[in-house]
Design a protein around this motif. Structure first.
Motif, short mmCIF file in Angstrom:
data_model
loop_
_atom_site.label_atom_id
_atom_site.label_comp_id
_atom_site.label_asym_id
_atom_site.label_seq_id
_atom_site.Cartn_x
_atom_site.Cartn_y
_atom_site.Cartn_z
N ARG A 49 80.87 40.52 42.63
CA ARG A 49 79.92 40.90 41.58
C ARG A 49 78.73 39.94 41.49
NH1 ARG A 49 83.11 36.75 40.57
NH2 ARG A 49 83.57 36.13 38.44
N LEU A 50 78.41 39.27 42.62
CA LEU A 50 77.17 38.49 42.66
C LEU A 50 76.00 39.45 42.83
CD1 LEU A 50 78.23 35.56 44.99
CD2 LEU A 50 77.81 35.47 42.54
N PRO A 70 83.03 39.14 32.68
CA PRO A 70 82.81 38.05 33.66
C PRO A 70 83.91 37.00 33.59
CG PRO A 70 80.77 38.54 32.49
CD PRO A 70 81.83 39.37 31.86
N ALA A 71 84.28 36.60 32.37
CA ALA A 71 85.25 35.52 32.23
C ALA A 71 86.64 35.94 32.74
CB ALA A 71 85.33 35.08 30.77
N ALA A 74 86.66 35.97 36.51
CA ALA A 74 86.59 34.63 37.09
C ALA A 74 87.95 33.96 37.14
CB ALA A 74 85.61 33.77 36.28
N VAL A 79 84.65 32.69 44.13
CA VAL A 79 83.74 32.97 45.25
C VAL A 79 82.88 31.75 45.52
CG1 VAL A 79 82.01 33.96 43.71
CG2 VAL A 79 81.97 34.52 46.13
N LYS A 81 79.44 30.98 47.60
CA LYS A 81 78.31 31.22 48.49
C LYS A 81 77.68 29.86 48.73
CE LYS A 81 75.72 34.61 48.45
NZ LYS A 81 75.20 35.83 49.08
N LEU A 83 75.79 27.08 47.81
CA LEU A 83 75.14 26.61 46.59
C LEU A 83 74.13 25.54 46.99
CD1 LEU A 83 78.17 26.32 44.17
CD2 LEU A 83 76.50 28.12 44.26
N PRO A 102 86.56 28.78 33.84
CA PRO A 102 87.02 30.08 33.33
C PRO A 102 88.27 29.97 32.46
CG PRO A 102 86.61 30.18 35.69
CD PRO A 102 86.51 28.74 35.30
N GLN A 152 90.01 26.66 40.59
CA GLN A 152 89.84 27.85 39.76
C GLN A 152 91.13 28.66 39.73
OE1 GLN A 152 86.16 29.77 40.83
NE2 GLN A 152 86.47 31.45 39.40
N LEU B 231 74.52 24.97 38.06
CA LEU B 231 74.98 25.40 39.39
C LEU B 231 74.22 26.62 39.89
CD1 LEU B 231 78.87 25.12 39.02
CD2 LEU B 231 77.30 23.44 39.92
N HIS B 233 72.54 30.72 39.45
CA HIS B 233 73.03 32.05 39.09
C HIS B 233 74.39 32.33 39.71
CE1 HIS B 233 73.50 36.35 40.11
NE2 HIS B 233 73.22 36.50 38.83
N ASP B 234 74.52 32.10 41.02
CA ASP B 234 75.78 32.43 41.69
C ASP B 234 76.93 31.58 41.17
OD1 ASP B 234 74.36 34.25 43.06
OD2 ASP B 234 74.57 33.33 45.04
N VAL B 237 78.08 33.12 37.88
CA VAL B 237 78.85 34.35 38.04
C VAL B 237 80.25 34.01 38.55
CG1 VAL B 237 79.01 36.53 39.28
CG2 VAL B 237 76.80 35.73 38.46
N ALA B 238 80.31 33.07 39.51
CA ALA B 238 81.61 32.71 40.07
C ALA B 238 82.53 32.13 39.00
CB ALA B 238 81.42 31.71 41.20
N LEU B 239 81.96 31.43 38.03
CA LEU B 239 82.79 30.79 37.01
C LEU B 239 82.85 31.60 35.72
CD1 LEU B 239 81.76 27.08 37.62
CD2 LEU B 239 83.83 28.24 38.33
N GLY B 240 82.39 32.83 35.79
CA GLY B 240 82.56 33.72 34.65
C GLY B 240 81.62 33.47 33.49
N VAL B 241 80.49 32.80 33.76
CA VAL B 241 79.50 32.58 32.70
C VAL B 241 78.40 33.62 32.87
CG1 VAL B 241 77.72 31.02 31.85
CG2 VAL B 241 79.94 30.12 32.52
#
Lengths: 268, 342
Positions: A49-50, A70-71, A74, A79, A81, A83, A102, A152, B231, B233-234, B237-241
């Motif tokens: 969902r990126l 989202p939470a 997570a 994921v 990518k 960074l 999360p 995570q 961190l 945008h990505d 999203v990865a951490l659910g924020v």
């Protein structure tokens, strides 16, 4: 299991995903392979969902990726990518602790710290825990990011080209790490890989993409064969058997023949 | 290799809360700096209130406490808003001041006077005026965010450039509009815009103080999410924020704080830039809970301490905003030259 149904996406007039249907097996290490521009990273982004695909459905376990909170997602799916804009002020341990966000919204409890330390041990970075990220080598930084995803503690882990910027030794170490995470911890791992032979030697399941479609999928034995490889990469290469693994000889000048590529495709 | 290893075997002394000795030392230093800043702030406030009082103490104190009150509001509002704005903009060079938020506030005021006359402005109470201006500023902020920050390939050089160009555009528009005003309207506008520290309207101080307090309260729950926003945008999203929601909420709070400070003293373009960057340099942490407090305290030190110096050392000859913009402008250029990554 990750399940995609009729996932399509276009950037402007360019279709990057063209009605992808795919099931990714649970508890296995799956590699997405294919040439540049095949849509591997886009597909991974859609699973994570990126990126919101134009059409289609993505299920991770029993969660619909597009409508899940989202939470909530997570906690189930991690994921990584590339960074690029990582703040130079973060230390390794700071970064790995983000993996617990999360679960604890930044307020780590004893249990969170225990899992963070486990992840640190797992990637063998304890001696660098107070280093800033810009004081690490590429391989160490990559491992720190993996540790964050491990902390995570998600059932599903998606990684976009984890071997980027890694030399051979660190590349092998990374694949070992992922192999262990799948075998020991039972995680479902999906990685985008460039090198078909890394994929063949380490993954359980291969998904070959070209021009936004899945053109071949199966075990390494099924995929690393002359025909499927030509279909995926547009390269005609000999495949040899080395210690029970199929190896495509694409780097050997006598054993490979390329489909004609236009200069634009080669240099662009 | 098994997944679970006892840390004791790794030879590190990690305590139950997960902190290594180096981290504990770091945490202690952060705390020490915060306490030091708070003490300095108290000292500056006390000095401002009591230094060289001649004649009636009760008169001096009531006048000076109103002055110092507005200085505190301005310092804290600018310090906190600039720091979090840097985070959501993803750049240490971008602050609301640099992006022209203050200029927009001035433009809104000027346009109201220009379009409806000064009498309209005076008809509105202090509170209504502030609410109207803040609302307009929020719309500007959200539009700016939409156009500049939502594109995935945001180029920060372009954003900086656009911000500076917009800032001067709005300043010029304000100047143009104010030239067209009748002298009476112009005078009213001046008093509204540049309420000086020496004569502070108690109602305005109350309204802006309350707005700032509310802004800070609303900001607090966002701060841990802002750690994650670092961190990108990505990473969020990865951490659910929810990245966009967090950035948008923060931006609305920023506009409220900027509005409060601008309503009290007018534009302070570079103050936020100095203050937020000093806070980031001083504190060896990425945590916004500490960074925002430090930035707010340093902001307070700059405004209260600066006004103290202006009053008692420069004999009121130089307005504080001139001093701050001079120093801040130089600092901005140094930052631009030194940063390879904006």
């Amino acid at each position: 299991m990750i399940f995609l149904h009729a996932v399509s996406h276009a950037y402007g007039a360019t279709t990057v995903l063209d009605g992808v249907d795919l099931s990714i097996p649970r508890g296995k290490l799956t590699a997405l392979v294919g040439p540049n521009g095949a849509g591997k990273s886009t597909l991974l982004s859609a699973m994570a969902r990126l990126l919101k695909p134009d059409t289609g459905q993505v299920m991770v376990g029993d969660l619909d990726v597009l409508s899940a909170k989202p939470a909530q997602l997570a906690k189930k799916l991690g994921v990584l990518k590339q960074l690029n804009q990582l703040s130079a002020r973060l230390t390794v341990i700071d970064l790995v602790r983000f993996g617990r966000f999360p679960h604890c919204q930044g307020r780590l409890q004893a249990e969170d710290h225990r899992i963070v330390e486990q992840a640190m041990d797992y990637v063998d970075l304890q001696e660098f825990r107070d280093r800033f990220l810009d004081q690490l080598s590429g391989g160490q930084r990559q491992r720190a990011l993996i540790a964050m995803v491990l902390a995570q503690d998600t059932e599903y882990i998606l990684l976009d080209e984890p071997l980027n910027n890694l030399d051979m030794r660190h590349g092998v170490a990374m694949m070992q790490l992922l192999r262990q995470a799948a075998d020991d911890l039972g995680r479902t791992i999906v990685v985008v890989l460039h090198d078909i032979n890394f994929a063949s030697a380490w993954a359980d399941y291969l998904v070959g993409m070209r021009d936004g479609s899945v053109v071949a999928q199966g075990t390494p034995e099924q995929i690393v064969q002359r025909e499927p490889l030509r279909e995926i990469f547009g390269l005609d290469m000999q495949v040899v058997d080395v210690a029970g693994r199929k190896i495509g000889m694409y780097w050997h000048p006598e054993l490979v023949g390329a489909e004609e590529l236009s200069p634009v495709a080669v240099y662009g | 290799m098994t997944a679970v290893q006892d840390h004791a075997t790794t030879g590190h002394t990690i305590s139950a809360n997960g902190a290594s000795p180096a981290e504990k030392a770091k945490d202690r230093r952060v705390l020490a700096i915060l306490i030091g800043l708070a003490m300095l702030g108290l000292l500056a406030i006390t000095a401002y209130l009591t230094y060289g009082v001649q004649g009636s103490w009760s008169y001096a104190l009531s006048l000076r406490s109103r002055q110092v009150g507005s200085l505190i509001v301005v310092g804290i509002a600018i310090g906190a808003s600039s720091l979090v704005f840097q985070t959501i903009a993803g750049s240490r060079i971008l602050t609301p001041g640099v992006m022209g938020f203050d200029a927009v506030y001035v433009l809104i005021q000027t346009m109201i006077v220009g379009l409806f006359g000064a009498s309209t402005l005076q008809l509105l109470g202090v509170m209504e005026r502030f609410a109207l201006n803040t609302f307009a500023l929020m719309i500007f902020g959200l539009l700016l965010f939409r156009f500049l920050f939502r594109s995935n390939s945001r180029n920060l050089f372009v954003v900086v450039l656009v911000g500076i160009v917009l800032g001067s555009l709005f300043a010029s528009l304000s100047t143009l509009t104010s030239r067209l005003l009748s002298p009476d309207d112009f005078l009213t506008l001046q008093t509204v815009l540049f309420a000086s520290f020496t004569t502070v309207d108690p109602v305005l101080l109350g309204v802006t103080g309350a707005a700032t307090a509310f802004g800070l309260l609303a900001l607090w729950p966002q701060l841990r999410k802002l750690d994650v926003v670092d961190l990108g945008h990505d990473g969020c999203v990865a951490l659910g924020v929810d990245y966009h929601r967090t950035v948008r909420t923060t931006l609305v709070i920023v506009t409220l704080l900027v509005a409060a400070s601008t309503a009290l003293v007018g534009p302070m373009i570079f103050l936020g830039l100095i203050v937020a960057n000093l806070a980031r340099q001083a504190l060896p942490t990425h945590r916004h809970t500490s960074l925002v407090v430090a930035s707010a305290l340093i902001g307070l030190l700059f405004t209260v301490g600066g006004q103290f110096l202006v009053t008692h050392v420069f004999d009121l000859q130089t307005p504080i905003s001139v001093v701050i913009n001079l120093v801040g402008g130089l600092y901005f250029i140094v930052l631009l030259l030194r940063t390879d990554r904006l």
